[in-house]
Design an enzyme around this catalytic site. Structure first.
Site, mmCIF file in Angstrom:
data_model
loop_
_atom_site.group_PDB
_atom_site.id
_atom_site.type_symbol
_atom_site.label_atom_id
_atom_site.label_comp_id
_atom_site.label_asym_id
_atom_site.label_seq_id
_atom_site.Cartn_x
_atom_site.Cartn_y
_atom_site.Cartn_z
ATOM 1 C CE LYS A 184 -5.911 -1.343 9.945
ATOM 2 N NZ LYS A 184 -6.052 -1.836 8.366
ATOM 3 N NE ARG A 216 -3.152 -3.072 0.704
ATOM 4 C CZ ARG A 216 -3.866 -3.740 -0.373
ATOM 5 N NH1 ARG A 216 -4.082 -3.355 -1.515
ATOM 6 N NH2 ARG A 216 -4.389 -4.838 0.035
ATOM 7 C CD GLU A 247 -5.962 -8.091 6.720
ATOM 8 O OE1 GLU A 247 -4.881 -7.748 6.549
ATOM 9 O OE2 GLU A 247 -7.086 -7.318 6.116
ATOM 10 C CD GLU A 279 -5.471 -0.499 2.050
ATOM 11 O OE1 GLU A 279 -5.004 0.081 3.123
ATOM 12 O OE2 GLU A 279 -5.937 -1.423 1.927
ATOM 13 C CG ASN A 319 0.584 -8.280 6.308
ATOM 14 O OD1 ASN A 319 0.006 -8.784 7.285
ATOM 15 N ND2 ASN A 319 0.260 -7.525 5.252
ATOM 16 N NE ARG A 324 -1.608 -2.883 12.533
ATOM 17 C CZ ARG A 324 -2.204 -2.990 11.507
ATOM 18 N NH1 ARG A 324 -2.298 -4.393 11.128
ATOM 19 N NH2 ARG A 324 -2.930 -2.277 10.712
ATOM 20 C CG ASP A 342 -8.858 -1.849 6.168
ATOM 21 O OD1 ASP A 342 -8.040 -1.230 6.619
ATOM 22 O OD2 ASP A 342 -8.566 -2.858 5.365
HETATM 23 O O1 GCW Z 1 -6.288 -2.538 4.988
HETATM 24 C C1 GCW Z 1 -5.613 -3.587 4.870
HETATM 25 C C2 GCW Z 1 -4.733 -3.721 3.927
HETATM 26 C C3 GCW Z 1 -3.523 -4.543 4.162
HETATM 27 C C4 GCW Z 1 -2.985 -4.258 5.502
HETATM 28 C C5 GCW Z 1 -4.096 -4.450 6.506
HETATM 29 C C6 GCW Z 1 -3.544 -4.361 7.709
HETATM 30 C C7 GCW Z 1 -0.644 -4.264 6.122
HETATM 31 O O2 GCW Z 1 -5.433 -3.920 2.797
HETATM 32 O O3 GCW Z 1 -2.730 -4.384 3.018
HETATM 33 O O4 GCW Z 1 -1.778 -5.201 5.763
HETATM 34 O O5 GCW Z 1 -5.029 -3.620 5.961
HETATM 35 O O6 GCW Z 1 -3.457 -3.102 8.300
HETATM 36 O O7 GCW Z 1 -2.913 -5.009 8.663
#
Ligand code: GCW
Length: 844
Positions: A384, A187, A310, A417, A229, A343, A389
Site C-alpha cells: 500500500k 468498499r 486482519e 474508502e 478477503n 500483500r 491504510d
Molecule cells: O483498508 C482496509 C479495508 C478492508 C480491506 C483491507 C485490505 C479488503 O478497510 O476492507 O479488506 O484494508 O486492504 O485488505
C-alpha cells in the site's frame, strides 16, 4: 409517416448533429464517449484521417482495435471507414503488430524496435499515398496505440503528421476488485458486482466487456476479480469454467484475469489436514489447482494473497515465513507464466494502545524487510502506498526502499474508502504522485523515487509496477459519482507513465468526458485539482489521518474512534497536544525505517514538512508550524477553508448549467451539494472536538459560535424528545431531537429582522427508514421531503447528518418556523438544528 412527423424527425436529426448536449448521458461510456467534435475540428480530421482501415490479423485485440477506430472516428469526426485487409493504393489507417506490418509493406515504417507493450503512431507516405500507422509491439499494444490515437483526435490534437513511440513504464498495470462471490463489494460504492451474483459468475457479462474496454484504453493488463478477503470456493473445480468465461470476455482487451486466494484453501477446500506451505501434500495441492486453471485459461494472470492479515490465516500458523507462503503458490504458477502478488498489508490489529512504543506504521517494513531476497522471481510484494491504510495523507511506505532483491508493486486505492466513498469528490492522482515522486534515497546513486523502485528500475528487478483497487459496480457511472471516474483514468495513465502531471491527466479526462468547451474544462479541472487538498482540509490535516469512524464505516466524522483500540490508526490527541511520536529519539522508531537522508528530515520538527507533522511527532497545540500558525489555529482554519472550498465548487459547477448535458449536470450538482453539507458537519465536529480538548479559543471566534443557528433541543417540542448524540461532536450542541410519536413538531422562533433568508434544516437520515419532513412558516409550506438517502449509518452520527436548504425565504421578526417530522421504520425524523442565514444572491 406524416409530413409533420417526418419534419420533426429531421429536426431531431439536425439537433443531434449540432449538439451532443441534448442527449442524456449516464456516464457508462466513461471517457470513451466519442461525442461529435466541433465543426472546425471535424473538418480538420476529415482532411487528415485516411478513409479506410487496413488490418491483417485476426487476433481479437487487433479486431477490437479496428472496431474502436471505426466507431470512434464515426462518432468523433463523422467519418465512415472502409474495412480492408489489403493496403489500398489511396492510403489508409493501418493497425497491427509491428512484425506483421513489416511483412505487409516494408515502406510503412522505418527500422526500429519497440519495448514491451509499446506502440508507434506514424504517418507515412508510400507511393504517394498517405498512411496513418498504428504498430504495436504486442497484440494488446495495437489497442494501446489505437486508444492513444483516438485520444488525440478526441482532444483535438493534430494527426496530420505524427511520429510517436510510447511504451509503458512498468510491466505490471493491474486492478484488483474486492468483489464477493455473492455480488456484494467490500468498499465498493458503485453498486453491486459486475462479475458475481448469488455465488456465481453473472450470466450477463456485458458490463465486464465494457469495463475491459475502459481498462484497455488506459493500458491496464491484469485484473483480479474477487475480494482479497477471499472465499476459498473460487478455487474449486466447478468454478473454473465460470472464471474462464470472464477471461474470454477480457482477453480481447488484453486484460489477463487473476484470482485472490485464501491461504487456508488446501485444508478448507482441499480437505487436507494442513495448509503448511512446506508440506508436500500442500505443495501438490496448489500445483494441481493451478494446473487445472491453466487448462481452461491458458493466459491466467496469477493470484493475489492476503495472509496473516486482519484475521486471514497465513504461514504464521506453522511458523513459516511470508516468503514460504508466496513461493508455494509462485512455484505452481511459474511453469505457466503466472505471478503471485503477496500483500504487504500485514499488521497486528490487537496492539496495546497504552504502549507508546507500539506502532502499526512499522509493520510492513518489520515483516518484509528481513525476507528480502527470499521470494521467487514470479512473486511480487504488493505494498500500500502508505504505511497505514489509504489515509488522506501518509508518507511513502518505508518498505519501498527496503526491498532490493524482491519484486514489488505499489497498491493504490481508486475506490474512495477513506476518501468520502464517492459521495465526496476527491481526485486522487495528485496524492498518488506525491508518493510516486518521493525520493527514498536508496540504491545506486542514492536517488530513487518510489515509481522507479516499484517499477523495478532501481534494483533491476524483472517484475514490478502498479496495482489499483478499483471496485467498480453496476451503477451506470461505475463508481456512484461521475467525477470519481477520473481516478480510474488517472490510475491507468500514471501506471503507464508516472511522469505525467496531474494537470495533464485531468485535462485529458475532462475533454474526453465532457468535451472541450473552455469554460467546462477550466471549471472541472480546477475542482478536481483542488479536491484532495480540500478534502484533507476538512477531514484530517497535518498528517492526523482521517478523523473518521475507524472501527465502523470509515465514512463520517468520529474524532476519537481511532483511539483506545488495537487497530493502530492512533493520533493520540489529548488536552495538551496531538500526534504520534514516531521519532527514533523518543518515539516508536518508525522514522528509522527510512534511509538516513529521509529519516533526518522527518526526525526533527524543524525540518519535518507541516503536512506530515502530526504523523511523525506529538506536539503541543500551541506548537508553531513553518507557516508561523499554531497547530490548533491551523486545525480550525483548515476546516473552515475546506468547507468554504466545497461550497465554491458548487457555485463553480452551477456556472456550467447548460454547458454539460442535463443528466450529468444534475447528478454532479446533487453530489456537490451533499458534499457541502457533509463538509460543514466535518468542520464543526472536528473544530469543536479540538476546541473542547485543547481549551484554546479560535482566534477568529468561529468555533462554537454559529450565528443564525437554532438548536432543536432548545425549540418548542411537540412529541420530539431530546437525545444525546454519540459521538457528541457530530451533533450541534451535542444533542438532537427524535420523534417518538406518529408525527412530531419542533417550533423555532425567528428573532432577526425582516428580509430574505436561506433556511437550513439539519436532520439525520439513517438507513433504516424513510422519514418525512415538512417545514412551514405560519401556514406557508416551505418544503417537504423524504429522508430516503442510503448513507452507511443506522445511528444519529456524522454519517447520517444531512441537510435541506430552503432558499430565499421571506421572514419577519417573530415568525415561527415549524418542522414537522413523520418517522418511518427505525428512522425517527431526528433533527439537529435550523440555521437562518441572510440570502446572498450569487447569480453573476
Ligand atoms: O483498508 C482496509 C479495508 C478492508 C480491506 C483491507 C485490505 C479488503 O478497510 O476492507 O479488506 O484494508 O486492504 O485488505
Amino acid at each position: 409517416m406524416t409530413a409533420p412527423f417526418r419534419l420533426f424527425l429531421s429536426f431531431l436529426f439536425v439537433l443531434d448533429l449540432g449538439s451532443t448536449l441534448a442527449e442524456a448521458e449516464t456516464g457508462q461510456a466513461g471517457w470513451l464517449r466519442y461525442a461529435r467534435l466541433d465543426g472546425a475540428t471535424v473538418q480538420r480530421m476529415q482532411r487528415d484521417v485516411p478513409r479506410s482501415i487496413a488490418t491483417f490479423e485476426s487476433a481479437a485485440p487487433v479486431q477490437k482495435a479496428r472496431e474502436e477506430l471505426v466507431s470512434g472516428l464515426r462518432g468523433l469526426a463523422d467519418l465512415d471507414l472502409k474495412l480492408t485487409d489489403q493496403l489500398p493504393p489511396d492510403g489508409a489507417i493501418v493497425a497491427g503488430t509491428l512484425t506483421r506490418l513489416r511483412q505487409a509493406s516494408a515502406g510503412l515504417l522505418p527500422t526500429g524496435t519497440l519495448p514491451p507493450d509499446g506502440f508507434w503512431l506514424k504517418t507515412s507516405t508510400v507511393n504517394g499515398a498517405r498512411f496513418l500507422v498504428i504498430a504495436g509491439e504486442s497484440e494488446r499494444a495495437v489497442l494501446y496505440g489505437t486508444f492513444a490515437l483516438l485520444r488525440k483526435v478526441a482532444t483535438g490534437d493534430s494527426v496530420a503528421a505524427i511520429d510517436e513511440k510510447d511504451a509503458p513504464y512498468a510491466p505490471i498495470r493491474w486492478v484488483n476488485e474486492w468483489n464477493n462471490i455473492d455480488g456484494s463489494i467490500e468498499r465498493g460504492y458503485g453498486g453491486r458486482s459486475i462479475f458475481w451474483e448469488g455465488g456465481h459468475i453473472r450470466e450477463d457479462l456485458g458490463r465486464v466487456n465494457e469495463y475491459g474496454r475502459l481498462l484497455a484504453s488506459i493500458g491496464i493488463n491484469g485484473i483480479s476479480i474477487n475480494n482479497v478477503n477471499a472465499n476459498p470456493r473460487v478455487l474449486s473445480p466447478e468454478f473454473v469454467p465460470e472464471v474462464a468465461r470472464v477471461a474470454d470476455v477480457l482477453r480481447p482487451w488484453g486484460v489477463r484475469v487473476a484470482l485472490a486466494i485464501d491461504f487456508g484453501s488446501p485444508q478448507s477446500l482441499g480437505k487436507l489436514p494442513t495448509y503448511d506451505p512446506l508440506d508436500p501434500s500442500v505443495i501438490a495441492w496448489w500445483k494441481a489447482r493451478v494446473d487445472d486453471l491453466y487448462k481452461a485459461i491458458p493466459d491466467f494472470g496469477g493470484c493475489v494473497l492476503k495472509a496473516d492479515s486482519e484475521g486471514r490465516v497465513g504461514p504464521s500458523t506453522y511458523g513459516r515465513t511470508h516468503a514460504d507462503a508466496a513461493n508455494v503458490v509462485a512455484r505452481a504458477l511459474a511453469p505457466h507464466g503466472g505471478v503471485i502478488f503477496y500483500r504487504g498489508f500485514v499488521y497486528d490489529h490487537h496492539m496495546d494502545w497504552n504502549n507508546p512504543k507500539n506502532d502499526r506504521a512499522r509493520a510492513a517494513y518489520d515483516n518484509f524487510h528481513p525476507l528480502d531476497g527470499q521470494f521467487d522471481a514470479n512473486a511480487i510484494v504488493q505494498i500500500k502506498h502508505g504505511p497505514i491504510d489509504f489515509q488522506v495523507r501518509e508518507p511513502a511506505s518505508p518498505l519501498f526502499g527496503a526491498l532490493e532483491r524482491t519484486n514489488q508493486a505499489i497498491e493504490l486505492q481508486i475506490t474512495q474508502e477513506y476518501m468520502g466513498q464517492a459521495r465526496h469528490s476527491v481526485f486522487l492522482p495528485p496524492m498518488w504522485k506525491e508518493t510516486l515522486d518521493f525520493d527514498m534515497h536508496v540504491g545506486p546513486g542514492g536517488s530513487s523515487p518510489v515509481k522507479a523502485l516499484v517499477a523495478g528500475k532501481t534494483f533491476r528487478r524483472p517484475l514490478g509496477g502498479f496495482v489499483g483497487v478499483s471496485n467498480v459496480g453496476l451503477n451506470p457511472n461505475w463508481y456512484g459519482n461521475h467525477l470519481s471516474q477520473a481516478n480510474l483514468y488517472g490510475f491507468g495513465r500514471l501506471a503507464w507513465n508516472p511522469d505525467l502531471t496531474s494537470a495533464r491527466i485531468i485535462d485529458e479526462w475532462t475533454r474526453l468526458t465532457f468535451g472541450s468547451d473552455p469554460g467546462v474544462v477550466r471549471t472541472v479541472t480546477a475542482i478536481q485539482l483542488a479536491s484532495w487538498r480540500t478534502y484533507e482540509n476538512y477531514t484530517g490535516p497535518l498528517g492526523l489521518q482521517n478523523l473518521t469512524d475507524i472501527v465502523g464505516n470509515h465514512y463520517g466524522v468520529a474524532v476519537e474512534a481511532s483511539e483506545r483500540n488495537g487497530w493502530g490508526q492512533w493520533h493520540r490527541a489529548d488536552d495538551k497536544g496531538v500526534g504520534m511520536d514516531r521519532t527514533v529519539a523518543t518515539g516508536t522508531g518508525y522514522i528509522g525505517q527510512y534511509a538516513p537522508a529521509v529519516a533526518k528530515s522527518y526526525e526533527s520538527v524543524a525540518t519535518c514538512p507541516d503536512d506530515l507533522l502530526l504523523f511523525m511527532h506529538h506536539v503541543p497545540y500551541t506548537h508553531r508550524l513553518h507557516s508561523g500558525k499554531t497547530v490548533i489555529q491551523y486545525l480550525y482554519d483548515s476546516h473552515y477553508e475546506g468547507a468554504a472550498a466545497v461550497e465554491q465548487f458548487l457555485h463553480d459547477w452551477d456556472s456550467l448549467n447548460g454547458r454539460v448535458d442535463a443528466e450529468r449536470f444534475d447528478e454532479i450538482r446533487t453530489q456537490l451539494d451533499y458534499q457541502v453539507g457533509q463538509s460543514i458537519v466535518w468542520r464543526d465536529a472536528v473544530t469543536r472536538w479540538f476546541h473542547r480538548a485543547s481549551s484554546v479559543a479560535d482566534a477568529k471566534n468561529r468555533v462554537d459560535h454559529y450565528p443564525g443557528r437554532l438548536e432543536a433541543e432548545s425549540a418548542t417540542l411537540n412529541g420530539y424528545v431530546v437525545k444525546d448524540v454519540t459521538p457528541w461532536e457530530t451533533a450541534s450542541g451535542d444533542k438532537a431531537v427524535e420523534c417518538s410519536a406518529p408525527s412530531c413538531i419542533a417550533t423555532f422562533r425567528f428573532a432577526g429582522g425582516a428580509g430574505r433568508y436561506d433556511v437550513t434544516i439539519r436532520y439525520f437520515d439513517v438507513n433504516t427508514g424513510a422519514a418525512r419532513f415538512r417545514v412551514r412558516v405560519g401556514d406557508r409550506t416551505l418544503a417537504e421531503w423524504t429522508a430516503a438517502d442510503r448513507v452507511p449509518s443506522r445511528r444519529l452520527d456524522g454519517s447520517s447528518s444531512s441537510r435541506h436548504v430552503v432558499r430565499e425565504v421571506s421572514l419577519a421578526p417573530g415568525d415561527t418556523i415549524l418542522v414537522e417530522g413523520t418517522p418511518d421504520g427505525a428512522e425517527t425524523a431526528a433533527l439537529d438544528y435550523v440555521e437562518i442565514q441572510p440570502h446572498v444572491d450569487r447569480r453573476h
